[in-house]
Design a protein around this motif. Structure first.
Motif, PDB file in Angstrom:
ATOM      1  N   ASP A 194       0.810  -1.223   0.000  1.00 13.14           N
ATOM      2  CA  ASP A 194       0.000   0.000   0.000  1.00 13.14           C
ATOM      3  C   ASP A 194       0.844   1.274   0.000  1.00 13.14           C
ATOM      4  OD1 ASP A 194      -2.188  -1.624   0.059  1.00 13.14           O
ATOM      5  OD2 ASP A 194      -2.729  -1.264   2.153  1.00 13.14           O
ATOM      6  N   LEU A 215      -7.701   5.030   3.179  1.00 13.53           N
ATOM      7  CA  LEU A 215      -7.877   3.715   3.798  1.00 13.53           C
ATOM      8  C   LEU A 215      -6.753   2.819   3.303  1.00 13.53           C
ATOM      9  CD1 LEU A 215      -9.843   1.800   5.477  1.00 13.53           C
ATOM     10  CD2 LEU A 215     -10.756   1.117   3.247  1.00 13.53           C
ATOM     11  N   HIS A 216      -5.965   2.281   4.258  1.00 10.21           N
ATOM     12  CA  HIS A 216      -4.874   1.396   3.836  1.00 10.21           C
ATOM     13  C   HIS A 216      -4.488   0.466   4.984  1.00 10.21           C
ATOM     14  CE1 HIS A 216      -1.604   3.313   6.149  1.00 10.21           C
ATOM     15  NE2 HIS A 216      -2.274   4.453   5.936  1.00 10.21           N
ATOM     16  N   ARG A 217      -3.579  -0.441   4.697  1.00  7.59           N
ATOM     17  CA  ARG A 217      -3.130  -1.423   5.687  1.00  7.59           C
ATOM     18  C   ARG A 217      -1.792  -1.003   6.300  1.00  7.59           C
ATOM     19  NH1 ARG A 217      -3.005  -6.380   1.779  1.00  7.59           N
ATOM     20  NH2 ARG A 217      -2.356  -4.630   0.431  1.00  7.59           N
ATOM     21  N   THR A 225      -1.281  -7.392  10.689  1.00  2.00           N
ATOM     22  CA  THR A 225      -1.768  -6.519   9.611  1.00  2.00           C
ATOM     23  C   THR A 225      -3.103  -5.918  10.042  1.00  2.00           C
ATOM     24  OG1 THR A 225      -0.698  -7.832   7.883  1.00  2.00           O
ATOM     25  CG2 THR A 225      -2.512  -6.396   7.198  1.00  2.00           C
ATOM     26  N   LYS A 226      -3.158  -4.600  10.001  1.00  2.00           N
ATOM     27  CA  LYS A 226      -4.382  -3.901  10.354  1.00  2.00           C
ATOM     28  C   LYS A 226      -4.779  -2.980   9.210  1.00  2.00           C
ATOM     29  CE  LYS A 226      -3.686  -3.789  15.402  1.00  2.00           C
ATOM     30  NZ  LYS A 226      -3.623  -2.903  16.585  1.00  2.00           N
ATOM     31  N   THR A 227      -6.039  -2.647   9.215  1.00  2.98           N
ATOM     32  CA  THR A 227      -6.537  -1.677   8.243  1.00  2.98           C
ATOM     33  C   THR A 227      -6.934  -0.423   9.004  1.00  2.98           C
ATOM     34  OG1 THR A 227      -7.375  -3.412   6.782  1.00  2.98           O
ATOM     35  CG2 THR A 227      -8.250  -1.203   6.459  1.00  2.98           C
ATOM     36  N   GLN A 229      -8.262   3.822   8.862  1.00  5.09           N
ATOM     37  CA  GLN A 229      -8.943   4.862   8.092  1.00  5.09           C
ATOM     38  C   GLN A 229      -8.417   6.207   8.569  1.00  5.09           C
ATOM     39  OE1 GLN A 229     -11.886   4.620   5.800  1.00  5.09           O
ATOM     40  NE2 GLN A 229     -11.140   6.696   5.426  1.00  5.09           N
ATOM     41  N   THR A 253      -9.959  -2.530  11.218  1.00  4.86           N
ATOM     42  CA  THR A 253      -9.630  -3.897  10.795  1.00  4.86           C
ATOM     43  C   THR A 253     -10.841  -4.812  10.876  1.00  4.86           C
ATOM     44  OG1 THR A 253      -7.370  -3.577  11.579  1.00  4.86           O
ATOM     45  CG2 THR A 253      -8.092  -5.840  11.165  1.00  4.86           C
ATOM     46  N   ARG A 256     -13.449  -3.852   8.430  1.00  2.00           N
ATOM     47  CA  ARG A 256     -13.028  -4.260   7.088  1.00  2.00           C
ATOM     48  C   ARG A 256     -13.213  -5.754   6.891  1.00  2.00           C
ATOM     49  NH1 ARG A 256     -12.929  -2.412   2.106  1.00  2.00           N
ATOM     50  NH2 ARG A 256     -11.161  -3.187   0.875  1.00  2.00           N
TER      51      ARG A 256
END
Length: 620
Positions: A194, A215-217, A225-227, A229, A253, A256
């Motif tokens: 990302d 929005l990305h990881r 690994t988290k997402t 905002q 996360t 998502r």
């Protein structure tokens, strides 16, 4: 001891065509709590189904196969079309407890293609249903819950490049609170896949002086690994230069993952799924919907749902607003034909089920859309087949009527000449001179010729369908009477019957030859047959025109008919009113049918022991 009930156990239950169970596997014993010996040969599946759902199954099968018969057997109908039924239903165990199952019903067909029973496969999906319900609930409350528990704020000073995080943001990134932060610190946690996305988004925000939501990881310190905002706002100095960006970072996360699961469920649905908000704008579609309507998802998102509906359904907007006012799960347009329209403008016959979905952002409606093009084609084929069968049935009925008409006319109209031949034969045997035998032999020849002509004429008559369509020609009453007298010459001689006629007022008529000759033959032969023993038979035949109506009258001095007793059945089939060995009750019935089929009427006046008068009106 049997294992505990769980979702991995499958019940397999087989029944014959009478619904009696003949196979009940171990899984069924575990799930339902019955032993095989309690069920096989003794019970039907209805013993553990809910009556309300059985009725719903019958209704669904009727709708699926367009059955209008209220007494139909849904199992037989399913077998007829070699279909299957899969549905969620409630199972009642032996101890009265219930669970939700996925039940699949399939007809069993032998090698000859004959239905020999059904097999039902049952799987406990209670836990799955609970999970689905919980997933939907979480999806509805996820935004508000995460704003409280999984959000942090940040500041980025573009002059010094220093970054400040709130304490919760350290928790999200799993970073020690004492660590000095810069933009590069944040960027080091961005997921490798990302990084380009983040770089381009930040550069665009700085160039446009507007922060674009991102929005990305990320990869945390522990490798998770988290997402996240990112929402932000740019701060500028008096000269308009960006000096700082402040914003929030939310760990989305779980949200998502929930969205991914929800989309997974959406994509796994066998039907096209379209989710619409209260404004009627499309929020989400699955691949089946893309395939059905020919659009890519990007072309439909935030577009009015009416883009998928033909213009003639202009009232749809009103119906949609009404549904949002009183939302409930239901089938749309029950009993009506519904159509969607694809990107190319082609209309598609569909079935729609609507389900409301409450979220923090408002009420959404999920529409499950099924393409029933194949079903409609099958229905049309059935309708066409029914129409063809009906046409064939009508044709066969018409042909049967023709055959019956021909049989009656043939059997009755040939009986008189045959009887006449017998009478002539008696005279021939009693003749004392060769001259008498010669005269009688000439009469034999005449009658036989008429008999042959009658047969040929009747065969030609079979080619037409009804009286009105039979060929018409101008006929002389006198010629028809002479032919009748020749055919009946033996009976006339034997009974000394006197026949007088008056056709002066109406000598000719345009009529069907076969019918007119049959009418004369029947009425004259009846007058001779039912003559009085006390007097010589006399027949008077007259044609007249009264009030513009062409009429024919046959008057005799025979036995007469008791009309008070028999008047209602004079012209009935197989109805006789005198004891006579040749009385069959067919002649007057045929005469009435023939006259009426040509648009006329026939009536009778009669006095017992005085005689009868038959009145024929050729036109009403």
């Amino acid at each position: 001891m049997k294992p505990n009930l769980n979702s991995e156990i499958i019940a397999v239950i087989a029944t014959n065509n009478e619904g009696i169970i003949y196979q009940f596997n171990e899984g069924a014993e575990i799930l339902l709590g019955y032993s095989a010996s309690e069920m096989i040969g003794l019970k039907t599946v209805n013993s553990f189904l809910v009556d309300k759902e059985v009725k719903k199954f019958k209704k669904d099968i009727a709708l699926k196969y367009n059955s209008k018969d209220s007494d139909f057997d849904p199992y037989k109908l399913l077998a007829k079309y070699n279909g299957y039924d899969a549905r969620e239903c409630t199972i009642v165990k032996k101890d009265g407890a219930t669970f939700i199952s996925l039940s699949t019903l399939t007809p069993l067909i032998n090698e000859s293609g004959k239905n020999i029973g059904f097999i039902r496969i049952i799987k406990n999906i209670t836990n799955q249903k609970h999970i689905e319900a919980e997933l939907l609930r979480k999806n509805q409350v996820l935004n508000s819950a995460e704003k409280i528990t999984m959000m942090g704020n940040w500041q980025w000073n573009l002059i010094t490049n220093d970054v400040t995080w709130s304490s919760n943001l350290y928790n999200i990134f799993e970073v020690h609170p004492n660590k000095k932060l810069t933009y590069d610190t944040y960027f080091s946690f961005v997921h490798p896949d990302d990084k380009a996305l983040v770089t381009n988004s930040v550069e665009k925000s700085l160039n446009d002086k507007f922060f674009y939501d991102l929005l990305h990881r990320i990869k945390t310190t522990s490798g998770k690994t988290k997402t996240i905002q990112l929402l932000g706002e740019l701060i500028t100095d008096k000269a308009g230069n960006i000096i700082e960006i402040i914003g929030t970072c939310q760990d989305v996360t779980e949200q998502r993952m929930a969205e991914i699961k929800f989309k997974g469920l959406l994509e796994s649905a066998p039907d096209a799924m379209v989710i619409v908000n209260e404004l009627g704008n499309i929020q989400l579609i699955n691949k089946q919907a893309e395939k059905l309507f020919g659009y890519h998802a990007e072309e439909l998102i935030n577009q009015p749902v009416e883009i998928l509906i033909p213009q003639r359904y202009s009232h749809h907007t009103t119906h949609r607003k009404t549904f949002f006012e009183t939302p409930k799960t239901r089938e749309m347009g029950e009993g009506k034909e519904l159509y969607g329209i694809n990107k190319k403008g082609k209309e598609i016959p569909i079935q729609i089920s609507l389900s409301p979905l409450k979220t923090e952002e408002g009420l959404l409606v999920s529409a499950a859309i099924r393409d029933i093009t194949f079903q409609k084609k099958a229905e049309n084929k059935i309708l066409q087949a029914n129409e063809n069968l009906e046409l064939l049935a009508n044709k066969l009925t018409s042909q049967n009527i023709q055959l019956a008409d021909f049989a009656h006319i043939t059997s009755h109209n040939l009986r008189a000449p045959v009887s006449n031949l017998n009478s002539l034969l008696d005279f021939y045997k009693a003749a004392k001179s060769e001259e008498e035998r010669t005269i009688l032999f000439d009469k034999f020849e005449t009658v036989i010729n008429h008999l042959t002509l009658t047969l040929n004429t009747l065969i030609e008559a079979l080619k037409t369908k009804d009286g009105r369509s039979k060929p018409m020609e101008l006929l002389s009453f006198n010629d028809v009477l002479n032919k009748t007298k020749e055919i009946l010459s033996g009976q006339i001689l034997k009974t000394n019957t006197k026949i007088v006629c008056d056709f002066s007022e109406k000598p000719n008529i345009k009529y069907n030859k076969v019918y007119l000759e049959s009418i004369f033959l029947n009425l004259v032969s009846n007058a001779i047959k039912y003559k009085s023993k006390d007097r010589t038979p006399e027949i008077f035949i007259q044609s007249v025109v009264e009030d513009g109506i062409e009429k024919l009258k046959f008057k005799d001095n025979g036995l007469g008919i008791n009309l008070e007793r028999h008047g209602h059945k004079v012209f009935g089939l197989n109805k006789v009113f005198h004891r006579h060995p040749e009385a069959k009750g067919v002649g007057l019935f045929m005469t009435k049918v023939q006259v009426e089929s040509m648009g006329g009427t026939i009536s009778v006046e009669s006095v017992v022991n005085e005689g009868s008068t038959f009145n024929i009106n050729f036109n009403k």
